[in-house]
Design a protein around this motif. Structure first.
Motif, PDB file in Angstrom:
ATOM      1  N   GLU A  37      58.140  -9.341 -12.682  1.00 47.40           N
ATOM      2  CA  GLU A  37      57.577  -9.197 -14.036  1.00 47.40           C
ATOM      3  C   GLU A  37      56.233  -8.463 -13.979  1.00 47.40           C
ATOM      4  O   GLU A  37      55.418  -8.714 -13.086  1.00 47.40           O
ATOM      5  N   ASP A  38      56.005  -7.601 -14.935  1.00 47.93           N
ATOM      6  CA  ASP A  38      54.712  -6.945 -15.097  1.00 47.93           C
ATOM      7  C   ASP A  38      53.774  -7.941 -15.775  1.00 47.93           C
ATOM      8  O   ASP A  38      54.039  -8.374 -16.891  1.00 47.93           O
ATOM      9  N   VAL A  39      52.707  -8.349 -15.098  1.00 47.84           N
ATOM     10  CA  VAL A  39      51.788  -9.346 -15.663  1.00 47.84           C
ATOM     11  C   VAL A  39      50.450  -8.742 -16.084  1.00 47.84           C
ATOM     12  O   VAL A  39      49.507  -9.461 -16.399  1.00 47.84           O
ATOM     13  N   ARG A  40      50.378  -7.421 -16.142  1.00 51.73           N
ATOM     14  CA  ARG A  40      49.111  -6.764 -16.498  1.00 51.73           C
ATOM     15  C   ARG A  40      48.632  -7.101 -17.903  1.00 51.73           C
ATOM     16  O   ARG A  40      47.429  -7.049 -18.167  1.00 51.73           O
ATOM     17  N   ALA A  41      49.508  -7.466 -18.800  1.00 52.20           N
ATOM     18  CA  ALA A  41      49.107  -7.798 -20.168  1.00 52.20           C
ATOM     19  C   ALA A  41      48.459  -9.179 -20.269  1.00 52.20           C
ATOM     20  O   ALA A  41      47.794  -9.485 -21.252  1.00 52.20           O
ATOM     21  N   LEU A  42      48.637 -10.006 -19.238  1.00 53.13           N
ATOM     22  CA  LEU A  42      48.013 -11.338 -19.241  1.00 53.13           C
ATOM     23  C   LEU A  42      46.511 -11.213 -19.040  1.00 53.13           C
ATOM     24  O   LEU A  42      46.037 -10.290 -18.368  1.00 53.13           O
ATOM     25  N   PRO A  43      45.736 -12.152 -19.565  1.00 55.74           N
ATOM     26  CA  PRO A  43      44.292 -12.150 -19.293  1.00 55.74           C
ATOM     27  C   PRO A  43      44.033 -12.298 -17.792  1.00 55.74           C
ATOM     28  O   PRO A  43      44.820 -12.917 -17.064  1.00 55.74           O
ATOM     29  N   LEU A  44      42.929 -11.749 -17.327  1.00 56.54           N
ATOM     30  CA  LEU A  44      42.558 -11.838 -15.918  1.00 56.54           C
ATOM     31  C   LEU A  44      42.574 -13.282 -15.425  1.00 56.54           C
ATOM     32  O   LEU A  44      43.046 -13.562 -14.320  1.00 56.54           O
ATOM     33  N   GLU A  45      42.073 -14.217 -16.223  1.00 57.28           N
ATOM     34  CA  GLU A  45      42.043 -15.626 -15.807  1.00 57.28           C
ATOM     35  C   GLU A  45      43.446 -16.140 -15.483  1.00 57.28           C
ATOM     36  O   GLU A  45      43.634 -16.879 -14.515  1.00 57.28           O
ATOM     37  N   ASP A  46      44.453 -15.744 -16.265  1.00 58.76           N
ATOM     38  CA  ASP A  46      45.832 -16.153 -16.010  1.00 58.76           C
ATOM     39  C   ASP A  46      46.375 -15.473 -14.755  1.00 58.76           C
ATOM     40  O   ASP A  46      47.076 -16.098 -13.955  1.00 58.76           O
ATOM     41  N   ARG A  47      46.075 -14.192 -14.589  1.00 56.92           N
ATOM     42  CA  ARG A  47      46.532 -13.480 -13.398  1.00 56.92           C
ATOM     43  C   ARG A  47      45.909 -14.082 -12.140  1.00 56.92           C
ATOM     44  O   ARG A  47      46.567 -14.213 -11.108  1.00 56.92           O
ATOM     45  N   LYS A  48      44.629 -14.495 -12.222  1.00 58.61           N
ATOM     46  CA  LYS A  48      43.961 -15.120 -11.080  1.00 58.61           C
ATOM     47  C   LYS A  48      44.606 -16.464 -10.740  1.00 58.61           C
ATOM     48  O   LYS A  48      44.735 -16.813  -9.568  1.00 58.61           O
ATOM     49  N   ARG A  49      45.040 -17.229 -11.759  1.00 57.14           N
ATOM     50  CA  ARG A  49      45.710 -18.511 -11.506  1.00 57.14           C
ATOM     51  C   ARG A  49      47.033 -18.291 -10.758  1.00 57.14           C
ATOM     52  O   ARG A  49      47.352 -19.009  -9.816  1.00 57.14           O
ATOM     53  N   ILE A  50      47.796 -17.295 -11.186  1.00 57.50           N
ATOM     54  CA  ILE A  50      49.051 -16.963 -10.511  1.00 57.50           C
ATOM     55  C   ILE A  50      48.764 -16.615  -9.054  1.00 57.50           C
ATOM     56  O   ILE A  50      49.414 -17.112  -8.126  1.00 57.50           O
ATOM     57  N   LEU A  51      47.790 -15.777  -8.857  1.00 56.42           N
ATOM     58  CA  LEU A  51      47.432 -15.327  -7.513  1.00 56.42           C
ATOM     59  C   LEU A  51      46.956 -16.476  -6.638  1.00 56.42           C
ATOM     60  O   LEU A  51      47.333 -16.585  -5.472  1.00 56.42           O
ATOM     61  N   ASP A  52      46.166 -17.359  -7.194  1.00 51.59           N
ATOM     62  CA  ASP A  52      45.641 -18.504  -6.452  1.00 51.59           C
ATOM     63  C   ASP A  52      46.792 -19.383  -5.953  1.00 51.59           C
ATOM     64  O   ASP A  52      46.854 -19.742  -4.772  1.00 51.59           O
ATOM     65  N   VAL A  53      47.714 -19.710  -6.844  1.00 58.68           N
ATOM     66  CA  VAL A  53      48.859 -20.542  -6.461  1.00 58.68           C
ATOM     67  C   VAL A  53      49.705 -19.824  -5.413  1.00 58.68           C
ATOM     68  O   VAL A  53      50.099 -20.410  -4.397  1.00 58.68           O
ATOM     69  N   LEU A  54      49.956 -18.562  -5.620  1.00 58.41           N
ATOM     70  CA  LEU A  54      50.782 -17.779  -4.704  1.00 58.41           C
ATOM     71  C   LEU A  54      50.164 -17.717  -3.303  1.00 58.41           C
ATOM     72  O   LEU A  54      50.837 -17.983  -2.306  1.00 58.41           O
ATOM     73  N   LEU A  55      48.884 -17.410  -3.231  1.00 54.03           N
ATOM     74  CA  LEU A  55      48.250 -17.227  -1.920  1.00 54.03           C
ATOM     75  C   LEU A  55      47.871 -18.533  -1.251  1.00 54.03           C
ATOM     76  O   LEU A  55      47.816 -18.601  -0.016  1.00 54.03           O
ATOM     77  N   ASN A  56      47.624 -19.581  -2.008  1.00 53.44           N
ATOM     78  CA  ASN A  56      47.329 -20.873  -1.379  1.00 53.44           C
ATOM     79  C   ASN A  56      48.557 -21.445  -0.689  1.00 53.44           C
ATOM     80  O   ASN A  56      48.431 -22.290   0.192  1.00 53.44           O
ATOM     81  N   GLY A  57      49.729 -20.982  -1.044  1.00 54.63           N
ATOM     82  CA  GLY A  57      50.944 -21.414  -0.382  1.00 54.63           C
ATOM     83  C   GLY A  57      51.292 -20.580   0.834  1.00 54.63           C
ATOM     84  O   GLY A  57      52.302 -20.815   1.495  1.00 54.63           O
ATOM     85  N   ALA A  58      50.453 -19.601   1.149  1.00 54.89           N
ATOM     86  CA  ALA A  58      50.757 -18.678   2.249  1.00 54.89           C
ATOM     87  C   ALA A  58      50.471 -19.270   3.623  1.00 54.89           C
ATOM     88  O   ALA A  58      50.929 -18.746   4.625  1.00 54.89           O
ATOM     89  N   GLY A  59      49.700 -20.345   3.696  1.00 57.32           N
ATOM     90  CA  GLY A  59      49.401 -20.969   4.977  1.00 57.32           C
ATOM     91  C   GLY A  59      48.034 -20.561   5.512  1.00 57.32           C
ATOM     92  O   GLY A  59      47.484 -19.532   5.133  1.00 57.32           O
ATOM     93  N   LYS A  60      47.501 -21.380   6.388  1.00 53.81           N
ATOM     94  CA  LYS A  60      46.142 -21.182   6.897  1.00 53.81           C
ATOM     95  C   LYS A  60      46.003 -19.957   7.788  1.00 53.81           C
ATOM     96  O   LYS A  60      44.911 -19.431   7.941  1.00 53.81           O
ATOM     97  N   ASN A  61      47.088 -19.492   8.399  1.00 57.25           N
ATOM     98  CA  ASN A  61      47.015 -18.352   9.302  1.00 57.25           C
ATOM     99  C   ASN A  61      47.328 -17.025   8.619  1.00 57.25           C
ATOM    100  O   ASN A  61      47.442 -16.008   9.292  1.00 57.25           O
ATOM    101  N   SER A  62      47.456 -17.053   7.300  1.00 55.11           N
ATOM    102  CA  SER A  62      47.777 -15.838   6.564  1.00 55.11           C
ATOM    103  C   SER A  62      46.638 -14.829   6.655  1.00 55.11           C
ATOM    104  O   SER A  62      45.462 -15.191   6.640  1.00 55.11           O
ATOM    105  N   LYS A  63      46.994 -13.566   6.740  1.00 57.32           N
ATOM    106  CA  LYS A  63      46.016 -12.468   6.735  1.00 57.32           C
ATOM    107  C   LYS A  63      45.735 -11.998   5.312  1.00 57.32           C
ATOM    108  O   LYS A  63      44.927 -11.123   5.098  1.00 57.32           O
ATOM    109  N   ILE A  64      46.448 -12.586   4.338  1.00 54.87           N
ATOM    110  CA  ILE A  64      46.249 -12.247   2.926  1.00 54.87           C
ATOM    111  C   ILE A  64      45.582 -13.442   2.277  1.00 54.87           C
ATOM    112  O   ILE A  64      46.128 -14.536   2.234  1.00 54.87           O
ATOM    113  N   LEU A  65      44.365 -13.223   1.765  1.00 53.84           N
ATOM    114  CA  LEU A  65      43.531 -14.313   1.255  1.00 53.84           C
ATOM    115  C   LEU A  65      43.169 -14.098  -0.203  1.00 53.84           C
ATOM    116  O   LEU A  65      43.016 -12.966  -0.675  1.00 53.84           O
TER     117      LEU A  65
END
Length: 113
Positions: A37-65
């Protein structure tokens, strides 16, 4: 990240030229698409929440933070802290706005130099 724990643009250039991408950490501050889905129309705060949940599930050794943000922080105080940490500066954005490509009045980059 250099030996002092600071971001290093020179270190990034060296890793790229020496094909040592395993040394590179990638800090992500925004997301344009999620689950097809294209999420560019969402407010930045909503996009940051999506990103936070997505990347916090990546694990402690992830190179993507996840690149943290500070909502409502005083600009001068954030710039001073950034400069004291020997960072390049800060980017200030309106968290209620959709993504807009290119430069606009919705965000401002302030350098330490």
């Amino acid at each position: 990240i250099d030996d002092r724990g600071q971001p290093s643009f020179q270190g990034l250039q060296n890793a790229l030229s020496e094909n040592q991408m395993d040394r590179v950490l990638y800090y992500v501050f925004d997301i344009m698409h999620f689950n097809g889905e294209d999420v560019r129309a969402l407010p930045l705060e909503d996009r940051k929440r999506i990103l936070d949940v997505l990347l916090n599930g990546a694990g402690k050794n992830s190179k993507i933070l996840y690149s943290q943000h500070w909502k409502g922080a005083a600009g001068q105080e954030m710039l001073a802290k950034s400069c004291n940490l020997q960072l390049e500066g800060v980017v200030s954005k309106d968290g209620t706005q959709a993504y807009r490509s290119g430069r606009s009045s919705l965000w401002m980059k302030t350098k330490c130099s």
